[in-house]
Design a protein around this motif. Structure first.
Motif, PDB file in Angstrom:
ATOM      1  N   UNK A 130      -8.317  -4.178  -6.376  1.00 26.29           N
ATOM      2  CA  UNK A 130      -7.425  -4.302  -7.670  1.00 26.29           C
ATOM      3  C   UNK A 130      -8.005  -3.651  -8.752  1.00 26.29           C
ATOM      4  N   UNK A 131      -9.048  -2.747  -8.705  1.00 31.45           N
ATOM      5  CA  UNK A 131      -9.269  -1.992  -9.549  1.00 31.45           C
ATOM      6  C   UNK A 131      -8.879  -0.341  -9.419  1.00 31.45           C
ATOM      7  N   UNK A 132      -8.294   0.013  -8.300  1.00 30.17           N
ATOM      8  CA  UNK A 132      -8.070   1.243  -7.933  1.00 30.17           C
ATOM      9  C   UNK A 132      -6.738   1.798  -9.126  1.00 30.17           C
ATOM     10  N   UNK A 133      -6.919   3.257  -9.324  1.00 32.18           N
ATOM     11  CA  UNK A 133      -5.851   3.807 -10.088  1.00 32.18           C
ATOM     12  C   UNK A 133      -4.867   4.237  -9.273  1.00 32.18           C
ATOM     13  N   UNK A 134      -3.628   3.549  -9.471  1.00 31.80           N
ATOM     14  CA  UNK A 134      -2.448   3.703  -8.710  1.00 31.80           C
ATOM     15  C   UNK A 134      -1.600   4.856  -9.537  1.00 31.80           C
ATOM     16  N   UNK A 135      -1.514   5.791  -8.689  1.00 24.33           N
ATOM     17  CA  UNK A 135      -0.555   6.925  -9.240  1.00 24.33           C
ATOM     18  C   UNK A 135       0.696   6.910  -8.705  1.00 24.33           C
ATOM     19  N   UNK A 136       1.554   6.746  -9.836  1.00 26.97           N
ATOM     20  CA  UNK A 136       3.168   6.434  -9.349  1.00 26.97           C
ATOM     21  C   UNK A 136       3.954   7.677  -8.827  1.00 26.97           C
ATOM     22  N   UNK A 137       3.366   8.810  -8.857  1.00 27.31           N
ATOM     23  CA  UNK A 137       3.826  10.004  -8.280  1.00 27.31           C
ATOM     24  C   UNK A 137       3.646  10.063  -6.883  1.00 27.31           C
ATOM     25  N   UNK A 138       2.709   9.160  -6.396  1.00 25.56           N
ATOM     26  CA  UNK A 138       2.365   9.148  -5.072  1.00 25.56           C
ATOM     27  C   UNK A 138       3.640   8.142  -4.128  1.00 25.56           C
TER      28      UNK A 138
END
Length: 421
Positions: A260-268
């Protein structure tokens, strides 16, 4: 599409603010309280009437004991609503596994969640290199993207499922529908599994059964959710399915390693800005039926595919190199065929963006009359099930197949000449 039901935020805050939380239906809570207030005590009726507070105090003490007992039994007070909130309203990454018949887990790949309700599944590298599936759990839509985030739209599965689109849609729903429905689970539908230790972590478990539509009939999804007993963070989620007859269909997905600490990149997720169109050398995409495509002849070494065309959007195994509008197929280390357009659709981006043309100018949108005038009558005509009203023409001497719908080309296949048996 139906909107998903979410917990009312005001109700959640009110529920959280309660000092004591019994994990049981509201009517059961009321019954317990009524029973407690109605229980006799060691005092006589006259004494109770003189000390009305004693009855309430005893009831409160018993109620507190029950609350503590339930909290200890159900994982130190971790409520299913809190676990759902973490699953449904936060971003995170996870690993997904397939449970084999022998009970062993086979790692399938990594996944990630971008709120609200977008789930990305990276396909296993041994089968689908560079490809990911994005499922929109809110709107029930699915799109293919590359692992770098390039939106590929709807991409047809290869092989036999192309011959039966109804089967493909049903199996696609049966595989990914249960996962989407994690966002459709609501508090109050669960069965408590109590507390235990898994992987050295104290966890509390819940089980939920939910109907699953399959080919017009109703099967079932079974969710087993284990969460950290101190934080309510999901530790492991297992999803099993039953067919309409109630038989275990063997599809057991297991989600673990939640971060839950991961940085989620919306471009992916294919949501980034559109790529700037790159200049295309159309001369590379001129085909001579039975010979090959420009600098890439049929029978050339497989390594030449990327030398001429660059890296594909993704690969299927080690044989299919998928570019926009064009798939190059290798067999036994050699260039075997060129697959152009879309075998099952007439308006997909693989048709719209396909620039492959034969040396004589035949390509997407050419008419049946154009093809017959250029190459003569085909050796074989056949109707196809993959698209209603579709017809394919086969030219054996050049190994060429043209697919028509409403009299216009939407699919072309160029391979080695076919020898008559």
């Amino acid at each position: 599409m139906k909107e998903q039901d979410y917990l009312d935020q005001n109700l959640r805050e009110l529920f959280k603010s309660a000092e004591l939380r019994l994990h049981m239906p509201a009517d059961r809570k009321a019954n317990v309280l009524n029973e407690l207030l109605g229980e006799p005590t060691m005092f006589s009726e006259s004494e109770r009437s003189r000390m009305p507070w004693i009855k309430l105090a005893v009831a409160a003490m018993v109620l507190l004991a029950i609350v503590l007992g339930i909290c200890l039994m159900d994982g130190a007070g971790v409520a299913f609503a809190d676990i759902l909130e973490n699953i449904q309203q936060r971003g995170y990454t996870f690993t997904y596994w397939s449970r084999q018949k022998d009970g062993e887990l086979k790692e399938m790949g990594r996944g990630m969640v971008l709120q609200p309700g977008l789930i990305r599944w990276d396909m296993p590298d041994d089968q689908w290199k560079g490809l990911a599936l994005v499922a929109d759990a809110i709107n029930h839509q699915m799109r293919w993207v590359t692992t770098t985030g390039k939106d590929l739209g709807e991409v047809k599965m290869p092989g036999e499922v192309q011959e039966d689109p109804n089967r493909y849609q049903s199996e696609q729903n049966f595989m990914f529908g249960p996962v989407e429905e994690l966002w459709g689970l609501v508090d109050g539908t669960e069965e408590s599994l109590g507390s235990t230790t898994r992987d050295g972590v104290e966890v509390v478990g819940y089980r939920v059964e939910k109907p699953l539509k399959f080919q017009g009939e109703e099967g079932m999804s079974i969710y087993t959710i284990w969460a950290d007993a101190s934080t309510a963070m999901p530790h492991e989620v297992t999803i099993e399915t039953r067919d309409p007859a109630g038989k275990d269909d063997g599809l057991h997905l297991v989600l673990t390693n939640f971060d839950f600490t991961a940085d989620i990149d919306e471009s992916l997720f294919g949501l980034g800005p559109a790529e700037e169109p790159k200049p295309i050398d159309e001369a590379k995409f001129i085909v001579r039926p039975g010979v090959g495509m420009s600098e890439l002849p049929l029978g050339a070494d497989q390594a030449k595919i990327t030398e001429v065309l660059g890296q594909p959007d993704f690969k299927i195994g080690d044989q299919v190199y998928q570019y926009t509008g064009l798939a190059v197929i290798a067999r036994d280390g050699k260039v075997y065929a060129f697959h152009c357009g879309d075998i099952g659709k007439t308006d997909s981006q693989h048709v719209k963006k396909c620039i492959v043309r034969t040396r004589e100018g035949i390509g997407m949108g050419s008419t049946a009359q154009d093809v017959a005038r250029t190459y003569g009558q085909p050796d074989n005509r056949r109707e196809v099930k993959v698209i209603e009203g579709g017809v394919q023409w086969l030219y054996r001497s050049t190994g060429t197949v043209f697919g028509f719908h409403s009299g216009k080309v939407h699919f072309m296949l160029f391979q080695q000449p076919i020898q008559k048996k």
